[in-house]
Design a protein around this motif. Structure first.
Motif, PDB file in Angstrom:
ATOM      1  N   SER A   1      46.949  34.937  50.814  1.00  0.00           N
ATOM      2  CA  SER A   1      47.708  34.952  49.566  1.00  0.00           C
ATOM      3  C   SER A   1      48.020  36.515  48.891  1.00  0.00           C
ATOM      4  N   GLY A   2      48.729  36.811  47.877  1.00  0.00           N
ATOM      5  CA  GLY A   2      48.881  38.296  47.432  1.00  0.00           C
ATOM      6  C   GLY A   2      47.901  38.229  46.236  1.00  0.00           C
ATOM      7  N   ALA A   3      47.574  39.454  45.884  1.00  0.00           N
ATOM      8  CA  ALA A   3      46.676  39.609  44.738  1.00  0.00           C
ATOM      9  C   ALA A   3      46.941  41.054  44.306  1.00  0.00           C
TER      10      ALA A   3
ATOM     11  N   THR B   1      42.349  36.737  39.852  1.00  0.00           N
ATOM     12  CA  THR B   1      43.171  35.552  40.205  1.00  0.00           C
ATOM     13  C   THR B   1      42.859  34.409  38.901  1.00  0.00           C
ATOM     14  N   ALA B   2      43.818  33.434  38.784  1.00  0.00           N
ATOM     15  CA  ALA B   2      43.262  32.418  37.909  1.00  0.00           C
ATOM     16  C   ALA B   2      42.198  31.458  38.159  1.00  0.00           C
ATOM     17  N   ARG B   3      41.341  31.264  37.303  1.00  0.00           N
ATOM     18  CA  ARG B   3      40.077  30.460  37.814  1.00  0.00           C
ATOM     19  C   ARG B   3      40.332  29.381  38.379  1.00  0.00           C
ATOM     20  N   ASN B   4      41.410  28.813  38.168  1.00  0.00           N
ATOM     21  CA  ASN B   4      41.757  27.314  38.966  1.00  0.00           C
ATOM     22  C   ASN B   4      42.556  27.506  40.007  1.00  0.00           C
ATOM     23  N   ALA B   5      42.811  28.644  40.612  1.00  0.00           N
ATOM     24  CA  ALA B   5      43.363  28.821  41.736  1.00  0.00           C
ATOM     25  C   ALA B   5      42.511  28.357  43.148  1.00  0.00           C
TER      26      ALA B   5
ATOM     27  N   ARG C   1      38.309  29.049  44.461  1.00  0.00           N
ATOM     28  CA  ARG C   1      37.725  27.955  45.034  1.00  0.00           C
ATOM     29  C   ARG C   1      37.113  28.425  46.229  1.00  0.00           C
ATOM     30  N   HIS C   2      37.900  28.872  47.108  1.00  0.00           N
ATOM     31  CA  HIS C   2      37.409  29.539  48.529  1.00  0.00           C
ATOM     32  C   HIS C   2      36.436  30.348  48.271  1.00  0.00           C
ATOM     33  N   LEU C   3      36.572  31.560  47.484  1.00  0.00           N
ATOM     34  CA  LEU C   3      35.659  32.612  47.237  1.00  0.00           C
ATOM     35  C   LEU C   3      34.208  31.984  46.480  1.00  0.00           C
TER      36      LEU C   3
ATOM     37  N   ASN D   1      38.554  36.170  29.221  1.00  0.00           N
ATOM     38  CA  ASN D   1      37.261  35.317  29.691  1.00  0.00           C
ATOM     39  C   ASN D   1      37.401  34.133  30.102  1.00  0.00           C
ATOM     40  N   ARG D   2      38.578  33.430  29.740  1.00  0.00           N
ATOM     41  CA  ARG D   2      38.643  31.988  30.283  1.00  0.00           C
ATOM     42  C   ARG D   2      39.768  31.981  31.306  1.00  0.00           C
ATOM     43  N   GLU D   3      40.783  32.553  31.255  1.00  0.00           N
ATOM     44  CA  GLU D   3      41.897  32.601  32.219  1.00  0.00           C
ATOM     45  C   GLU D   3      41.681  33.065  33.892  1.00  0.00           C
ATOM     46  N   VAL D   4      41.269  34.189  33.810  1.00  0.00           N
ATOM     47  CA  VAL D   4      41.183  35.107  34.752  1.00  0.00           C
ATOM     48  C   VAL D   4      39.698  35.241  35.253  1.00  0.00           C
ATOM     49  N   VAL D   5      39.567  35.298  36.623  1.00  0.00           N
ATOM     50  CA  VAL D   5      38.430  35.808  37.270  1.00  0.00           C
ATOM     51  C   VAL D   5      38.802  36.909  38.095  1.00  0.00           C
ATOM     52  N   TYR D   6      37.661  37.871  38.016  1.00  0.00           N
ATOM     53  CA  TYR D   6      37.778  39.239  38.949  1.00  0.00           C
ATOM     54  C   TYR D   6      36.759  39.277  39.937  1.00  0.00           C
ATOM     55  N   TYR D   7      36.962  39.868  41.025  1.00  0.00           N
ATOM     56  CA  TYR D   7      36.068  40.057  42.044  1.00  0.00           C
ATOM     57  C   TYR D   7      36.198  41.521  42.665  1.00  0.00           C
TER      58      TYR D   7
END
Length: 172
Positions: free
Chosen positions: A64-66, A79-83, A87-89, A146-152
């Motif tokens: 996927s794109g990021a 990405t979105a926390r619910n993407a 879940r994969h990561l 804080n709630r919508e996105v997760v960063y890696y």
């Protein structure tokens, strides 16, 4: 460029060791058509579109794109926390990313992701610095950070660069 001299040294060592341990086929393509760590960080400014590869629970690859940001010698993306990729990561943190600009630049990286702003745990020590950068880039109100996105951060164990004409990348 936000890299310290130590980060540039570490990145250069990674680039050198990755290329030297690569197959003869890859070396025949890349050797003489690559960059130094300093040149790479100068070319990878702002947002860079990434092709991000993860793996499902069944072991099936997904791409996927990021939006990628190359900071301190490593890729950062969200990405979105619910993407599905989140879940994969969370379950399988090994990932690969590729950033390509036509035939002028290819940056290929394999590593393990580190979640920077977990929802139910303390953020990493450098999350506030990265968050300030992201808010400056995207805007303070772009997301509920804080709630919508997760960063890696992708902590690489292998990275190679194909750049046959560096002058095209730098505009010199």
């Amino acid at each position: 460029m936000r890299e310290t001299p130590e980060e540039l040294d570490k990145l250069q060592s990674l680039l050198d060791s990755s290329l030297s341990s690569s197959t003869a086929h890859l070396r025949s393509i890349v050797e003489g058509r690559t960059t130094t760590a300093a040149q790479l960080t100068g070319a990878l400014t702002g947002m860079c579109t990434l092709a991000l590869s993860t793996v499902t629970a069944k072991g099936e690859p997904r791409i996927s794109g990021a939006d990628g940001h190359f900071l301190h010698g490593r890729w950062h993306f969200g990405t979105a926390r619910n993407a599905a990729k989140a879940r994969h990561l969370a379950a399988r943190p090994a990932a690969s990313v590729a950033h390509m600009r036509g035939e002028d630049l290819g940056v290929f990286t394999h590593g393990t992701v580190e979640e920077l702003n977990p929802e139910d745990a303390e953020s990493t020590a450098d999350w506030q610095e990265l968050l300030a950068y992201l808010k400056d880039f995207y805007g303070d109100e772009a997301f509920d950070w804080n709630r919508e996105v997760v960063y890696y951060r992708l902590n690489p164990h292998w990275m190679t660069v194909y750049a046959p004409d560096l002058d095209k990348l730098t505009g010199t």
